[in-house]
Design a protein around this motif. Structure first.
Motif, PDB file in Angstrom:
ATOM      1  N   LYS A 151       0.673  -1.101   0.190  1.00  0.00           N
ATOM      2  CA  LYS A 151      -0.041  -0.061   0.191  1.00  0.00           C
ATOM      3  C   LYS A 151       0.863   1.139  -0.106  1.00  0.00           C
ATOM      4  CE  LYS A 151      -3.986   2.184   2.364  1.00  0.00           C
ATOM      5  NZ  LYS A 151      -4.655   1.977   3.711  1.00  0.00           N
ATOM      6  N   ARG A 152       1.809   1.124   0.978  1.00  0.00           N
ATOM      7  CA  ARG A 152       2.998   2.403   0.766  1.00  0.00           C
ATOM      8  C   ARG A 152       3.483   2.563  -0.355  1.00  0.00           C
ATOM      9  NH1 ARG A 152       6.615   2.056   5.768  1.00  0.00           N
ATOM     10  NH2 ARG A 152       7.117   4.056   4.710  1.00  0.00           N
ATOM     11  N   ARG A 153       4.110   1.270  -1.055  1.00  0.00           N
ATOM     12  CA  ARG A 153       4.772   1.836  -2.318  1.00  0.00           C
ATOM     13  C   ARG A 153       3.851   2.096  -3.327  1.00  0.00           C
ATOM     14  NH1 ARG A 153       8.659  -4.036  -2.679  1.00  0.00           N
ATOM     15  NH2 ARG A 153      10.212  -3.319  -1.251  1.00  0.00           N
ATOM     16  N   ALA A 154       2.746   1.746  -3.362  1.00  0.00           N
ATOM     17  CA  ALA A 154       1.512   1.944  -4.589  1.00  0.00           C
ATOM     18  C   ALA A 154       1.360   3.520  -4.319  1.00  0.00           C
ATOM     19  CB  ALA A 154       0.309   1.206  -4.346  1.00  0.00           C
ATOM     20  N   SER A 155       0.952   4.031  -3.305  1.00  0.00           N
ATOM     21  CA  SER A 155       0.778   5.379  -2.886  1.00  0.00           C
ATOM     22  C   SER A 155       2.082   6.009  -2.935  1.00  0.00           C
ATOM     23  CB  SER A 155       0.441   5.437  -1.160  1.00  0.00           C
ATOM     24  OG  SER A 155       0.472   6.635  -0.767  1.00  0.00           O
ATOM     25  N   TYR A 157       4.248   5.567  -5.356  1.00  0.00           N
ATOM     26  CA  TYR A 157       4.617   5.427  -6.736  1.00  0.00           C
ATOM     27  C   TYR A 157       3.460   6.540  -7.361  1.00  0.00           C
ATOM     28  CZ  TYR A 157       5.356   3.389 -11.518  1.00  0.00           C
ATOM     29  OH  TYR A 157       5.511   2.938 -12.585  1.00  0.00           O
ATOM     30  N   GLN A 158       2.176   6.207  -7.134  1.00  0.00           N
ATOM     31  CA  GLN A 158       1.117   7.300  -7.600  1.00  0.00           C
ATOM     32  C   GLN A 158       1.312   8.572  -7.472  1.00  0.00           C
ATOM     33  OE1 GLN A 158      -2.636   5.834  -7.043  1.00  0.00           O
ATOM     34  NE2 GLN A 158      -3.553   7.215  -8.590  1.00  0.00           N
ATOM     35  N   PHE A 160       4.202  10.316  -6.940  1.00  0.00           N
ATOM     36  CA  PHE A 160       5.358  10.857  -7.882  1.00  0.00           C
ATOM     37  C   PHE A 160       5.301  10.585  -9.205  1.00  0.00           C
ATOM     38  CE2 PHE A 160       7.282  11.164  -3.469  1.00  0.00           C
ATOM     39  CZ  PHE A 160       7.694  12.409  -3.615  1.00  0.00           C
ATOM     40  N   THR A 161       4.611   9.595  -9.643  1.00  0.00           N
ATOM     41  CA  THR A 161       4.396   9.349 -11.286  1.00  0.00           C
ATOM     42  C   THR A 161       3.227   9.578 -11.794  1.00  0.00           C
ATOM     43  OG1 THR A 161       3.623   7.116 -10.947  1.00  0.00           O
ATOM     44  CG2 THR A 161       6.206   7.591 -10.614  1.00  0.00           C
ATOM     45  N   ASP A 162       2.204   9.955 -11.003  1.00  0.00           N
ATOM     46  CA  ASP A 162       0.726   9.932 -11.529  1.00  0.00           C
ATOM     47  C   ASP A 162       0.355   8.583 -12.129  1.00  0.00           C
ATOM     48  OD1 ASP A 162      -1.466  11.198 -11.297  1.00  0.00           O
ATOM     49  OD2 ASP A 162      -1.372  12.284 -13.411  1.00  0.00           O
ATOM     50  N   LEU A 163       1.001   7.516 -11.764  1.00  0.00           N
ATOM     51  CA  LEU A 163       0.540   6.207 -12.628  1.00  0.00           C
ATOM     52  C   LEU A 163       0.254   5.192 -11.229  1.00  0.00           C
ATOM     53  CD1 LEU A 163       3.627   5.929 -15.132  1.00  0.00           C
ATOM     54  CD2 LEU A 163       1.099   6.552 -15.712  1.00  0.00           C
ATOM     55  N   LYS A 164      -0.566   4.253 -11.800  1.00  0.00           N
ATOM     56  CA  LYS A 164      -0.767   2.942 -10.850  1.00  0.00           C
ATOM     57  C   LYS A 164       0.107   2.045 -10.742  1.00  0.00           C
ATOM     58  CE  LYS A 164      -5.257   1.188  -9.757  1.00  0.00           C
ATOM     59  NZ  LYS A 164      -5.656   1.950  -8.534  1.00  0.00           N
TER      60      LYS A 164
END
Length: 195
Positions: A151-155, A157-158, A160-164
């Motif tokens: 969950k932390r990695r996904a959050s 990543y999203q 800073f990259t605006d991607l899923k």
């Protein structure tokens, strides 16, 4: 090698780091993982463990931008780490062929045509077993630790990259290390990268 840079994004406990290191060794190229954290710590002045933690933490990052009004604006630690990390990943990519693990390298290097982006996943049971036996995590509720970390990695990543994070279309290939196994994943990636 048709690809100079291979980036490995991975679910926690999937074996992605192990795959990345084995692939780099087989290809005879450097593998950058904790080395990126070390360099960010050195350049930022932050403690290594702090960089490691904040390098996957979206809390506080870019929220500072909401309060950006001349005198009061101050970048968050996460924003500072992101800026330095982005520079270091780009600099390492300029040095020659390598494997980069995590740190949003797939996004940071998105303008380069010689990058091959990989996502490694595995089923919950395989991952839970791996973090207990290989990483030495506690046996009580490893699934919760996996979910929290992902969950932390996904959050992060999203943010800073605006991607899923983890969506197959964001990568050149996604491999399930739980069903394929570590060695088979390494072999598949080696074959692709040396064609």
């Amino acid at each position: 090698m048709s690809y100079n840079i291979i980036t490995i994004s991975r679910q926690f406990g999937s074996g992605g780091r192990t795959i990345g290191k084995a692939l780099a060794e087989k290809l005879g190229v450097p593998c950058y993982d904790s080395e990126i954290i070390e360099k960010v710590a050195e350049k930022s002045g932050f403690d290594r463990d702090y960089v490691k933690e904040k390098g996957e933490d979206a809390r506080g990052a870019k929220l500072s931008g909401l309060f950006k009004s001349n005198y009061y604006y101050k970048s968050s630690d996460e924003d500072i780490i992101w800026e330095i990390q982005s520079r270091i990943v780009s600099e390492l990519a300029e040095q020659g062929p390598c494997v980069m693990i995590g740190r949003c390298a797939d996004y940071i290097l998105r303008e380069r045509e010689d990058v091959f982006n990989v996502f490694i996943c595995a089923d919950m049971k395989s991952r839970a077993q791996r973090i207990v036996t290989v990483y030495g995590e506690k046996e009580d509720s490893p699934e919760k630790r996996l979910k929290d970390k992902d969950k932390r990695r996904a959050s992060y990543y999203q943010l800073f990259t605006d991607l899923k994070w983890g969506v197959a279309s964001n990568y050149d290939i996604s491999l399930n290390a739980g069903s394929l196994g570590i060695d088979r994943c390494v072999d598949i990636l080696y074959d692709i990268c040396t064609q």
